[in-house]
Design a protein around this motif. Structure first.
Motif, short mmCIF file in Angstrom:
data_model
loop_
_atom_site.label_atom_id
_atom_site.label_comp_id
_atom_site.label_asym_id
_atom_site.label_seq_id
_atom_site.Cartn_x
_atom_site.Cartn_y
_atom_site.Cartn_z
N ARG A 39 -2.52 2.87 9.84
CA ARG A 39 -4.11 3.58 9.64
C ARG A 39 -3.65 5.10 9.90
NH1 ARG A 39 -9.08 -0.01 11.81
NH2 ARG A 39 -9.33 -1.46 9.93
N ILE A 40 -2.65 5.37 10.92
CA ILE A 40 -2.22 6.45 11.29
C ILE A 40 -1.49 7.35 10.08
CG2 ILE A 40 -1.15 8.12 13.11
CD1 ILE A 40 -1.52 5.65 15.01
N ASP A 41 -0.25 6.71 9.67
CA ASP A 41 0.30 7.36 8.49
C ASP A 41 1.09 5.93 7.92
OD1 ASP A 41 2.28 8.51 6.89
OD2 ASP A 41 1.97 10.47 7.89
N ILE A 48 -0.31 -7.36 12.31
CA ILE A 48 -1.44 -6.66 12.73
C ILE A 48 -0.91 -5.49 13.55
CG2 ILE A 48 -3.23 -7.00 14.52
CD1 ILE A 48 -3.31 -9.75 13.95
N ILE A 49 0.12 -5.40 14.21
CA ILE A 49 0.44 -4.16 14.96
C ILE A 49 0.91 -3.10 13.80
CG2 ILE A 49 2.17 -2.87 16.22
CD1 ILE A 49 2.16 -5.66 17.77
N GLY A 50 1.86 -3.55 12.83
CA GLY A 50 1.90 -2.57 11.71
C GLY A 50 0.95 -2.15 10.95
N GLY A 51 -0.12 -3.05 10.66
CA GLY A 51 -1.46 -2.46 9.97
C GLY A 51 -2.19 -1.42 10.87
N LEU A 71 1.04 -1.26 -0.03
CA LEU A 71 -0.01 0.01 0.18
C LEU A 71 0.78 1.25 -0.05
CD1 LEU A 71 -2.92 0.69 -0.08
CD2 LEU A 71 -2.77 0.84 2.60
N TYR A 72 2.06 1.28 0.86
CA TYR A 72 2.99 2.31 0.91
C TYR A 72 3.52 2.71 -0.67
CZ TYR A 72 6.88 4.92 2.24
OH TYR A 72 8.24 5.96 2.31
N LEU A 73 3.85 1.66 -1.24
CA LEU A 73 4.50 1.82 -2.41
C LEU A 73 3.47 2.33 -3.82
CD1 LEU A 73 6.71 -1.43 -2.69
CD2 LEU A 73 7.52 0.81 -2.41
N VAL A 74 2.23 1.64 -3.68
CA VAL A 74 1.35 1.92 -4.70
C VAL A 74 0.67 3.18 -4.39
CG1 VAL A 74 -0.70 0.97 -5.84
CG2 VAL A 74 1.20 -0.53 -5.34
#
Length: 467
Positions: free
Chosen positions: A400-402, A393-396, A275-278
């Motif tokens: 959501r914040i940034d 899960i923690i990373g997801g 998601l970060y890349l795309v």
């Protein structure tokens, strides 16, 4: 002489370095036909893995467009490690390890044939894919533990870093540069072509496993232990053997928890990578797979130099540097939101992780007695890989914040741990400097057998030991 769990390490000056000329020479020696067989078998199995990991998600999107159902494929692929890694380790330590390799790939051959038949008859559903991927994962725990346990049976400890480097490089090339692109191309022609090829390469891996020499079985370690200490415990009493061994070895225990923490941090960082890349960096979706080859290139490059790093700097400094390079690279991915910068950082991240994986695996193989390799490996994987979904899960949630934050937090925590435990990592010995007691146990068992037969002078190179 400093203690390392069940073995000892040698440190010192000129005299010690001269004494190490033997292990150094062994490290440079040819790995031999038995390793060539093992390497080829693993290439065939890796090709099967790569085909399966590419084809099954592509099949999933043909039968459902529900994101939740499709995500179940990834979850079910990892779930067996939580439940079956330790039982698989017990199995590996109790049977001929060649049989374990053949069993694992034999079942996966049957699964590949079943998937071919179900697909060709038009009966494929997401539920069939769930069943197949879960059983596939069950026997992947057997294969992964057995392939890691065979190498110490056929090679000297000084050869393990080079052998593991070749295995890692082979897996990287086959799974990233060969199986993925070829499977995608063949899939466009006919879905049945890669599915049929998958069954064929797994069957080839079965044959190659059967053809391994008897010494690859690992039974000599169990036999030597039984000769000195009596028969091993019944299987259901062995579930905690791996845990007991790890926690009884302060160095190995610290390394286990540090590896698990670093793995979780990496999972935190990479959970939202696509998601970060795309979305954030505007990478075209069609180029995502090609872009991720930057990591594969870094991993292959590192696998080619890992044993040289170990020879020049030692295992300790090499893994300490590799860990920091990977951690700082993860931070850089978030700190420099640019496709070129992220691509370069991904090369270094994969390189650092690969150096760590190769050298830590080699060290573990030398510390753990041969009779316990399966159980300790299964226990190690249960905690390490079991924690990764939690990190995702923690990373997801953080993403959501940034989308930048998972890389900064995950990479930052990993780097902090790498700095705090840098001195500890520096103390890690080279594999050839560790005595796990296997040589003495086998020699003692041979002497005892020779004494019973009325023969004197039996040693570790006598025919009775080779069997």
């Amino acid at each position: 002489m400093a203690q390392v769990g069940t073995g000892t390490t040698r440190h010192g000056g000129k005299a010690d370095r001269q004494a190490d000329s033997g292990p150094a020479a062994a490290g440079r020696a040819k790995l031999g036909p038995a390793f060539a067989n093992l390497f080829t078998a693993n290439i065939a199995s890796s090709l099967g893995d790569g085909i399966a990991r590419t084809a099954i998600p592509l099949l999933a999107v043909q039968v459902t467009l529900d994101p939740l159902l499709i995500s179940g494929i990834s979850a079910l692929a990892m779930l067996p490690w939580l439940f079956f890694a330790i039982p698989a380790g017990i199995l590996i330590d109790r049977i001929d390890r060649r049989a374990a390799l053949a069993l694992a790939n034999g079942v996966r051959t049957i699964l590949a044939v079943a998937l071919f038949v179900i697909t060709s008859t038009g009966n494929l559903t997401i539920w069939w894919l769930y069943i197949i991927i879960f059983i596939y994962g069950m026997f992947e725990t057997v294969y992964d533990g057995a392939i890691r346990a065979v190498a110490p049976s056929i090679l000297a400890k000084a050869q393990l870093p080079r052998a593991n480097s070749l295995i890692e490089a082979g897996e990287q090339v086959i799974q990233n540069f060969v199986s993925g692109p070829i499977t995608s191309l063949l899939f466009a022609v006919s879905v049945l072509i890669p599915l049929g090829a998958n069954a064929a390469v797994y069957a080839l891996a079965v044959i190659l496993a059967i053809l391994l020499p008897k010494i690859a079985s690992g039974r000599q370690f169990a036999a030597a232990h039984a000769a000195r200490h009596g028969e091993s415990a019944v299987w259901y009493k062995q579930f905690v053997d791996g845990y007991r061994f790890i926690v009884s070895n302060k160095q190995l225990k610290t390394l286990w928890f540090l590896s698990t923490f670093s793995g979780m941090c990496t999972s935190i960082a990479t959970a939202s990578l696509v998601l970060y890349l795309v979305d954030r960096l505007q990478l075209p979706e069609a180029l995502f797979g090609v872009y991720m080859l930057t990591g594969a290139a870094g991993g292959i490059g590192a696998s080619m130099i890992a044993s040289r790093m170990k020879a020049r700097w030692g295992t300790g400094l090499s893994v300490a540097i590799g860990n920091l390079v990977a951690s700082i690279g993860i931070v850089a991915v978030g700190a420099f939101p640019n496709l070129w910068a992220v691509g370069i950082a991904w090369v270094f991240i994969s390189a650092g992780i690969t150096v760590w994986n190769i050298l830590i695996m080699s060290l573990r193989q030398s510390i753990i007695p041969g009779r316990l390799l399966g159980r300790v490996h299964g226990t190690w994987r249960t905690l390490l890989w079991g924690s990764m979904p939690v990190g995702s899960i923690i990373g997801g949630l953080i993403g959501r914040i940034d989308l930048v934050l998972p890389f900064i937090i995950g990479g930052g925590l990993s780097a902090l741990a790498g700095i705090i435990w840098f001195q500890f990592l520096m103390t890690l010995p080279n594999p050839e400097d560790v005595d796990n007691g296997d040589d003495a146990a086998i020699a003692g068992a041979a002497d005892a057998g020779a004494a019973e037969a009325g023969v004197t002078g039996a040693g570790p190179t006598d025919p009775v030991v080779e069997k």
